[in-house]
Design a protein around this motif. Sequence first.
Motif, PDB file in Angstrom:
ATOM      1  N   SER A  50       0.967  -1.187  -0.006  1.00 27.50           N
ATOM      2  CA  SER A  50       0.098   0.063  -0.032  1.00 27.50           C
ATOM      3  C   SER A  50       0.886   1.136  -0.041  1.00 27.50           C
ATOM      4  N   ARG A  51       2.120   1.192   0.720  1.00 24.70           N
ATOM      5  CA  ARG A  51       2.863   2.441   0.891  1.00 24.70           C
ATOM      6  C   ARG A  51       3.653   2.629  -0.619  1.00 24.70           C
ATOM      7  N   ASN A  52       4.057   1.358  -1.264  1.00 25.33           N
ATOM      8  CA  ASN A  52       4.769   1.764  -2.342  1.00 25.33           C
ATOM      9  C   ASN A  52       3.730   2.118  -3.454  1.00 25.33           C
ATOM     10  N   ALA A  53       2.561   1.628  -3.494  1.00 25.01           N
ATOM     11  CA  ALA A  53       1.736   2.191  -4.536  1.00 25.01           C
ATOM     12  C   ALA A  53       1.346   3.586  -4.340  1.00 25.01           C
ATOM     13  N   ARG A  54       1.275   4.089  -2.999  1.00 22.61           N
ATOM     14  CA  ARG A  54       1.003   5.495  -2.795  1.00 22.61           C
ATOM     15  C   ARG A  54       2.308   6.422  -3.151  1.00 22.61           C
ATOM     16  N   ARG A  55       3.617   5.838  -2.576  1.00 23.88           N
ATOM     17  CA  ARG A  55       4.839   6.348  -3.297  1.00 23.88           C
ATOM     18  C   ARG A  55       4.854   6.546  -4.691  1.00 23.88           C
ATOM     19  N   ALA A  56       4.260   5.609  -5.617  1.00 23.37           N
ATOM     20  CA  ALA A  56       4.397   5.732  -6.988  1.00 23.37           C
ATOM     21  C   ALA A  56       3.621   6.692  -7.470  1.00 23.37           C
ATOM     22  N   ARG A  57       2.395   6.838  -6.852  1.00 20.85           N
ATOM     23  CA  ARG A  57       1.413   7.923  -7.156  1.00 20.85           C
ATOM     24  C   ARG A  57       1.948   9.122  -6.625  1.00 20.85           C
ATOM     25  N   ASP A  58       2.509   9.478  -5.658  1.00 20.83           N
ATOM     26  CA  ASP A  58       2.828  10.820  -5.015  1.00 20.83           C
ATOM     27  C   ASP A  58       4.212  11.442  -5.630  1.00 20.83           C
ATOM     28  N   GLY A  59       5.012  10.207  -5.849  1.00 22.49           N
ATOM     29  CA  GLY A  59       6.354  10.705  -6.174  1.00 22.49           C
ATOM     30  C   GLY A  59       7.103  11.130  -5.207  1.00 22.49           C
ATOM     31  N   ARG A  60       6.916  11.054  -4.028  1.00 28.40           N
ATOM     32  CA  ARG A  60       7.676  11.621  -2.864  1.00 28.40           C
ATOM     33  C   ARG A  60       7.146  10.984  -1.578  1.00 28.40           C
ATOM     34  N   ARG A  89       9.592  23.893   5.990  1.00 26.30           N
ATOM     35  CA  ARG A  89      10.402  25.055   5.487  1.00 26.30           C
ATOM     36  C   ARG A  89      11.628  24.454   5.005  1.00 26.30           C
ATOM     37  N   ARG A  90      12.086  23.225   5.582  1.00 27.10           N
ATOM     38  CA  ARG A  90      13.398  22.654   5.091  1.00 27.10           C
ATOM     39  C   ARG A  90      13.345  21.458   4.250  1.00 27.10           C
ATOM     40  N   TYR A  91      12.327  20.938   4.004  1.00 33.98           N
ATOM     41  CA  TYR A  91      12.097  19.846   3.145  1.00 33.98           C
ATOM     42  C   TYR A  91      10.621  20.171   2.419  1.00 33.98           C
ATOM     43  N   VAL A  92      11.049  20.672   1.166  1.00 32.98           N
ATOM     44  CA  VAL A  92      10.011  21.200   0.444  1.00 32.98           C
ATOM     45  C   VAL A  92       9.379  20.043  -0.340  1.00 32.98           C
ATOM     46  N   ASP A  93      10.017  18.850  -0.525  1.00 28.74           N
ATOM     47  CA  ASP A  93       9.809  17.968  -1.656  1.00 28.74           C
ATOM     48  C   ASP A  93       9.222  16.654  -0.811  1.00 28.74           C
ATOM     49  N   ILE A  94       8.500  17.024   0.528  1.00 30.29           N
ATOM     50  CA  ILE A  94       8.005  15.689   1.249  1.00 30.29           C
ATOM     51  C   ILE A  94       6.685  16.105   1.801  1.00 30.29           C
ATOM     52  N   PHE A 118      -2.291  29.959  18.063  1.00 31.22           N
ATOM     53  CA  PHE A 118      -1.016  30.078  18.509  1.00 31.22           C
ATOM     54  C   PHE A 118      -0.112  30.885  17.422  1.00 31.22           C
ATOM     55  N   ASN A 119      -1.034  31.431  16.608  1.00 29.27           N
ATOM     56  CA  ASN A 119      -0.245  32.579  15.770  1.00 29.27           C
ATOM     57  C   ASN A 119       0.674  31.857  14.943  1.00 29.27           C
ATOM     58  N   ILE A 120       0.226  30.631  14.287  1.00 28.57           N
ATOM     59  CA  ILE A 120       1.095  29.709  13.408  1.00 28.57           C
ATOM     60  C   ILE A 120       0.279  29.423  11.999  1.00 28.57           C
ATOM     61  N   VAL A 121       1.162  29.808  10.913  1.00 28.84           N
ATOM     62  CA  VAL A 121       0.663  29.547   9.793  1.00 28.84           C
ATOM     63  C   VAL A 121       1.707  28.509   8.971  1.00 28.84           C
ATOM     64  N   LEU A 122       1.189  27.285   8.443  1.00 28.54           N
ATOM     65  CA  LEU A 122       1.902  26.502   7.927  1.00 28.54           C
ATOM     66  C   LEU A 122       2.225  27.007   6.251  1.00 28.54           C
ATOM     67  N   PRO A 123       3.451  26.863   5.780  1.00 30.16           N
ATOM     68  CA  PRO A 123       3.814  27.250   4.503  1.00 30.16           C
ATOM     69  C   PRO A 123       3.229  26.541   3.352  1.00 30.16           C
ATOM     70  N   ARG A 124       2.620  25.206   3.658  1.00 32.49           N
ATOM     71  CA  ARG A 124       1.873  24.475   2.825  1.00 32.49           C
ATOM     72  C   ARG A 124       0.753  23.615   3.538  1.00 32.49           C
ATOM     73  N   GLU A 488      17.173  15.281  11.491  1.00 31.02           N
ATOM     74  CA  GLU A 488      18.228  14.958  10.312  1.00 31.02           C
ATOM     75  C   GLU A 488      18.557  13.486  10.029  1.00 31.02           C
ATOM     76  N   PRO A 489      18.966  12.950  10.817  1.00 32.01           N
ATOM     77  CA  PRO A 489      19.166  11.476  10.747  1.00 32.01           C
ATOM     78  C   PRO A 489      18.121  10.844   9.892  1.00 32.01           C
ATOM     79  N   LEU A 490      17.009  10.937  10.635  1.00 37.45           N
ATOM     80  CA  LEU A 490      15.814  10.261  10.249  1.00 37.45           C
ATOM     81  C   LEU A 490      15.503  10.742   8.852  1.00 37.45           C
ATOM     82  N   MET A 491      15.306  12.011   8.667  1.00 38.55           N
ATOM     83  CA  MET A 491      14.949  12.551   7.455  1.00 38.55           C
ATOM     84  C   MET A 491      16.018  12.094   6.357  1.00 38.55           C
ATOM     85  N   GLY A 492      17.021  12.079   6.521  1.00 41.08           N
ATOM     86  CA  GLY A 492      17.942  11.391   5.503  1.00 41.08           C
ATOM     87  C   GLY A 492      17.865  10.331   4.904  1.00 41.08           C
TER      88      GLY A 492
END
Length: 496
Positions: A50-60, A89-94, A118-124, A488-492
């Motif tokens: 299921s995850r692989n199918a979703r990854r193939a569809r989303d590409g990220r 902000r750091r990872y735009v392709d995730i 909280f006065n928080i607005v998400l970039p995406r 960072e180690p996990l995101m990598g």
Amino acid sequence: MSGHDQLVLCLCELTRLLWKLLLPLLFLCVLLITVLVLLVLAVRFWLQSSRNARRARDGRPTVAFFHPYCNAGGGGERVLWCAIRALQRRYVDINFVVYTGDLGVTGQQILDGARRRFNIVLPRPVQFVFLRHRLLVEPGLFPHFTLLGQSVGSVFLGWEALTEFVPDLYIDSMGYTFTLPLFRYLGGCRVGSYVHYPTISTDMLSVVRERNPRFNNPDYVSNSLFLSAFKVVYYCLLAMLYGMAGSCSDLIMVNSSWTLNHILSLWRAPNRTSVVYPPCDVSTFLDVPLEEDGDKKCHSIVSIGQFRPEKDHRLQITAFKKVLDRRREGAGGREGLKLVLIGGCRNQEDEDRVLMLRGLCQELGVADRVQFKLNVPFEELKREMGEATIGLHTMWNEHFGIGIVECMAAGKVILAHKSGGPQLDIVVPFEGGQTGFLADDEDSYAEAIERILALPPASRLHIRRNARQSVARFSDQEFDACFLAAMEPLMGTLER
């Protein structure tokens, strides 16, 4: 044949029968274990497909946060939105997903609530996966063995989340540790956790061992030697299971020195554990003017915290009652002091608790001097903090205390509980100067309030300046830097 001989003969026959059954029983055990292993492997293969199918569809790749109460408006929710904002902000392709049980609202309404509170607005935008069975982790569903019931319930809720959406990286941001093995071993995900408060702590064990009545140790347990001993065994077993589940995490972040000590003793993963102080909106409160308050006709004591039992609002009201009783009527007396309780209500149980607290105020005769402000917008929260003289916090062993930091950033004289994160991390000397006050019971809180009000305005101003300068280490910017460094180690490991 004597009775003894008959007994020996029966034992021999029974032994032969058990011996004959041994091989079939062993075969049956091996067969059941094999079926179980194959079933687990089949489920894992299905979920990964299921995850692989979703990854193939989303590409990220996708990072998912498990936060069933993401619309609650507490400090934990502020950590969630700041964490997602920093990662976006750091990872735009995730892609980012939030598992939530808030069925009565839309995803956009949740994001609007984060901006308003909280006065928080998400970039995406983020994707929300709405879970239908959040009731399984509600404490009201388990009047007895609540921690065990919620832990088991979280596994079933985690299973619902996993079958709805299989991420590449799973982050438990609300303390549902028993979901970690589920996502790691069945979902094949990398897993991390941000721990606000350990489900089981050595302090909880000590409360039961000492037969000390508290909100999590009722009188009928503390008064019984047998029930106290049984509860100690129950807590020890649950602590062992909790430690095993937590040790599955690839990355462990904790919010304070107090939480760090407990997690290290329970999860035993020092190489994967780090302190990441929660983000406090320090900069937003810096424009609250710092000036002497000697000409105030009415001093306001403000309390910020969700209306949960462990926040101990009852202690705030009873201590406030003692202060009022000691003050004379007239100028600078009863009319010169008020208590403002600001907080969010997560559910009907919290709303019922507020009704109980209102009733307590009526019973003690202080209802005219106590104000309740529920789920207020950020602008009103800031206005109340700007008008206050004292910031009040009474939770025993508070894991951190974002509300405490915000009060200090706003230049209030803080009065917090002498335990946990406030004692170890927050209300500590800054460059040799005092930053606030600590207390631990009704009398000491009342005495501290009187002592603060009796200080010369210049002395109060000096403490307030120290407090404001000391909390720069808890800013959003500091959180972003520390959180991203820890992640960072996990995101990598995410394949793009």
